[in-house]
Design an enzyme around this catalytic site. Sequence first.
Site, PDB file in Angstrom:
ATOM      1  N   GLN A   1       5.984   1.818 -13.858  1.00  0.00           N
ATOM      2  CA  GLN A   1       5.382   2.487 -12.706  1.00  0.00           C
ATOM      3  C   GLN A   1       4.751   3.822 -13.113  1.00  0.00           C
ATOM      4  O   GLN A   1       4.042   4.432 -12.327  1.00  0.00           O
ATOM      5  CB  GLN A   1       6.416   2.693 -11.591  1.00  0.00           C
ATOM      6  CG  GLN A   1       6.811   1.391 -10.888  1.00  0.00           C
ATOM      7  CD  GLN A   1       7.802   1.582  -9.756  1.00  0.00           C
ATOM      8  OE1 GLN A   1       8.840   0.942  -9.748  1.00  0.00           O
ATOM      9  NE2 GLN A   1       7.505   2.442  -8.787  1.00  0.00           N
TER      10      GLN A   1
ATOM     11  N   ARG B   1      11.876   2.064  -2.532  1.00  0.00           N
ATOM     12  CA  ARG B   1      10.859   2.125  -1.496  1.00  0.00           C
ATOM     13  C   ARG B   1      10.970   3.381  -0.634  1.00  0.00           C
ATOM     14  O   ARG B   1      10.911   3.332   0.601  1.00  0.00           O
ATOM     15  CB  ARG B   1      10.911   0.886  -0.609  1.00  0.00           C
ATOM     16  CG  ARG B   1       9.568   0.732   0.097  1.00  0.00           C
ATOM     17  CD  ARG B   1       9.267  -0.640   0.561  1.00  0.00           C
ATOM     18  NE  ARG B   1       7.911  -0.642   1.051  1.00  0.00           N
ATOM     19  CZ  ARG B   1       7.121  -1.678   1.069  1.00  0.00           C
ATOM     20  NH1 ARG B   1       7.543  -2.832   0.619  1.00  0.00           N
ATOM     21  NH2 ARG B   1       5.903  -1.602   1.532  1.00  0.00           N
ATOM     22  N   CYS B   2      11.177   4.508  -1.289  1.00  0.00           N
ATOM     23  CA  CYS B   2      11.142   5.764  -0.553  1.00  0.00           C
ATOM     24  C   CYS B   2      10.864   6.882  -1.525  1.00  0.00           C
ATOM     25  O   CYS B   2      10.956   6.701  -2.727  1.00  0.00           O
ATOM     26  CB  CYS B   2      12.451   6.042   0.178  1.00  0.00           C
ATOM     27  SG  CYS B   2      13.865   6.325  -0.877  1.00  0.00           S
TER      28      CYS B   2
ATOM     29  N   GLU C   1       6.143   3.736   2.042  1.00  0.00           N
ATOM     30  CA  GLU C   1       7.595   3.801   2.097  1.00  0.00           C
ATOM     31  C   GLU C   1       8.125   4.165   3.470  1.00  0.00           C
ATOM     32  O   GLU C   1       9.300   3.961   3.764  1.00  0.00           O
ATOM     33  CB  GLU C   1       8.064   4.784   1.030  1.00  0.00           C
ATOM     34  CG  GLU C   1       7.636   4.271  -0.348  1.00  0.00           C
ATOM     35  CD  GLU C   1       7.725   5.291  -1.454  1.00  0.00           C
ATOM     36  OE1 GLU C   1       7.636   6.485  -1.139  1.00  0.00           O
ATOM     37  OE2 GLU C   1       7.887   4.898  -2.597  1.00  0.00           O
TER      38      GLU C   1
END
Lengths: 806, 163
Positions: A236, A383-384, A759
């Site tokens: 990522q 996912r945040c 997110e």
Amino acid sequence: MNDLTPDRDERVANLKGLGCSRKRVEDARFTQGKGNYIDDISLPGMLHGDFVRSPYAHARVKSINTDAAMALDGVVAVLTAKDLEPLSLHWMPTLAGDKQMVLADGKVLFQGQEVAFVVARDRYIAADAVELVEVEYEELPVLVDPFEALKSDVVLREDLDGQTEGAHGPRKHHNHIFTWEVGDEAGTNAVIGDADVVAEETMYYHRTHPCPLEPCGCLASMDKVNGKLTLYGTFQAPHVVRTVASLLSGIEEHNIRVVSPDIGGGFGNKVGVYPGYVCSIVASIVTGVPVKWVEDRMENLMTTAFARDYWMKGRISATRDGKITGLHCHVTADHGAFDACADPTKFPAGFMNICTGSYDIPIAYLGVDGVYTNKAPGGVSYRCSFRVTEAVYFIERMIEVLAIELNMDAAELRRINFIGKEQFPYQSALGWEYDSGDYHTAWDKALAAVDYDGLRKEQAERVEAFKRGETRTLMGIGLSFFTEIVGAGPVKNCDILGMGMFDSCEIRIHPTGSAIARLGTISQGQGHATTFAQILASEIGIPADSITIEEGDTDTAPYGLGTYGSRSTPVAGAATAMAGRKIRAKAQMIAAYLLEVHDDDVEFDVDRFVVKGAPERFKTMSEIAYAAYNQAIPGVEPGLEAVSYYDPPNMTYPFGAYVCVMDIDVDTGVTDIRRFYALDDCGTRINPMVIEGQIHGGLTEALAVAMGQEIAYDDMGNVKTGTLMDFFLPTAWEVPNYETDHTVTPSPHHPIGAKGVGESPHVGGVPCFSNAVQDAFRPFGLRHTNMPHDHWRIWKTANGLGLHDT
Amino acid sequence: MTKQIVEMMVNGETREVMVEPRELLIYVLREQLRLTGPHVGCETSHCGACTVEINGKSVKSCTMFAVQAQGAEITTIEGLGSPDGLHVLQESFKEHHGLQCGYCTPGMITRAHRLLQENPNPTEEEVRFGMAGNICRCTGYQNIVKSILAAAAEINSASEAAQ
């Protein structure tokens, strides 16, 4: 101009720029099976790596015998810590300032830990060889509970024994990592001590895992002829991986090329550096041929980065009429065996100090204690943005508990405590400056959309019917209002391993008027190739369809910090707009020259520069691009290129209002989500179709986490949820349809006003689903019960409240 | 380990491979035939990323040995459409944003293709039930369901027009 000249609206539409639901350019490849993911890449002579992993959560490694494995035909090498030690690669630094074993150095600290790395001709032989490596273990006492760990005499990290100072200050115990404090504890305690009403609650945000459908993997290829290392992988943050690989290996950075190919979902799992990457690189250097390592699902769930695992203890105070006066939060954070949390360096608990939420809370305190246990390392933001899901869950549960204490409607309690529109930019008690917001409008719109009063009436009727024995289902109304903090971040505050968290975009306009833009981020499904071209189209007047977006190859893309924490649009999106403006500034000079007027006498108009007051005199961006390459313009360099490195002045603060309506069968614990309404405000909207898709996906991951997904351990430190049989990933059958809605409050400091959205639905969704379950049982005296709310736990809650008594 | 010859009809072409008896079909498809559309997500039959069609049935190729495919007719995502003429489902997934990272997509579309053979006019509930063997982590399924229903409608209206 004549009738064939497209009018302005048509020219705008042709660009497919900002605000357009442009179809994704990625999809032609993906729908035809022509994606190029890590395991699709094959190099000549490539070998396969596989790990010998520890069956124990805590044990001393007495001996490792690799003779039988090495004797197997097709096995090329078996690496152990002893082989890595001369290179100083048997341990590696973590993102959190700790270090982590690459291969077991004398002991193992969690089940599944990497002990030896087998390199063989194919994946089957590698798996055979793993079975042939003989490891003698001596079991040690296992600590899976962080509170026990802080009391225990058992020293988990013997390598740190006697070190009273860690990367984030003093350590209070041999299993303690750090204490992180924000806010005014004495002042907060004084306010809470004197308050009319105080609500207290302890909640456990369970350990879970991002579990992208594609596991992690890499392919290292050391070319000994030219001294270049090429590393393909599920990264990522490819540029950071290059820097880390250079620092660890001693290979000069220009001799390392890192490529993130297509990535099959990340959700935080692919931020960190894993032992598999290091071992592949070493194995390729040793063997001189490419070495691939791709983990399987069980390895993914058991060993690569987990998320959450926060024990949160809260106290919130208010006046009798519901005005919040103070908030105290203490977290015991279970970081597992090594502190490998993926947070900016100065934030060992991420942005947990956003836990005052969307509310105007005058005084607050947050303390976080990080603890070592015999669990896998990690602590990524699933996912945040960094630990924001935990923070929002905490405050949204505290609000509900306070509403119970006040005997007040939870929607109204939120409303009277929201930060007012006129208070932005808002300084929070825990140190953030919220950029913009209009919470009341969003909340009112959401409550009206679902007929909130009507729902409460229906719920009350259901409770009465239940009490009369006419139904065995209850109805829960889940509310949440969240404020995210994304787009890390200002370089002065945020860095990863010392690298400031800016991001970048480089644009080249080709002579015939099409373009390529390269960014420091990397898409994992977000659709960057589609949406970044839209930002650019609106900025430079070249149709999005004529702009190629490229990311992920460190030899060609400008340096950037990557994609996680919803930072791509806030940071790289801003860099894209700024680079586009540089292009436009040069284009203006060229246009003025071509039109034989002063620079100030032309202005940009959609896809061209026009002479002010004489719109029939213009040069299109295509014409300007051509001129940039074929005309000698006095004082202007040939070519049309620009690069921008963007250091955002602040983070962005997307927000949203969610409502979930759920029916719960009291006798089976089965839940039925009747309705889910999600209003998101992510500032300027780039592509509504992509935004909606992100919201559907984030809500579904929220449903998973709230309703059943967990990484669970037994007392011996065995992972009980190592396959998709036990680890809950919802299917189409379990997932409802979502209603999406929006308001638009642009970010004042972002070049196009965008805030990021990927997110938000996860952050806001988890407390919303959880609150729906808890709300259903509120009339029967439930204050709080921990997630995940699987059928069995809901049944237990109902049973504990006496709802099964006849 | 002794290898043996397996002959299969893959996407309309006869293919012959030499495999060990223990080799899984998914790896033979991906690594020997270079059909990298089907993916590996779990190796336990749960996720469906490896879904292919074998003799008219949806099969998770990660839990089937290649030798079991002797004589089989296999269709993978690569056999469903071509760059010059995408399958209706491929078009529909693009049109309705039925994918994000793309990892589940080949298996998802291949499964949907079989589902529409079995039930050309499914309800939303039947689509959700029929697709429950394929996991997607990105989309939340809403647009996948929409894509499949739209494709079904298009296929049906095309076949009505043909009659």
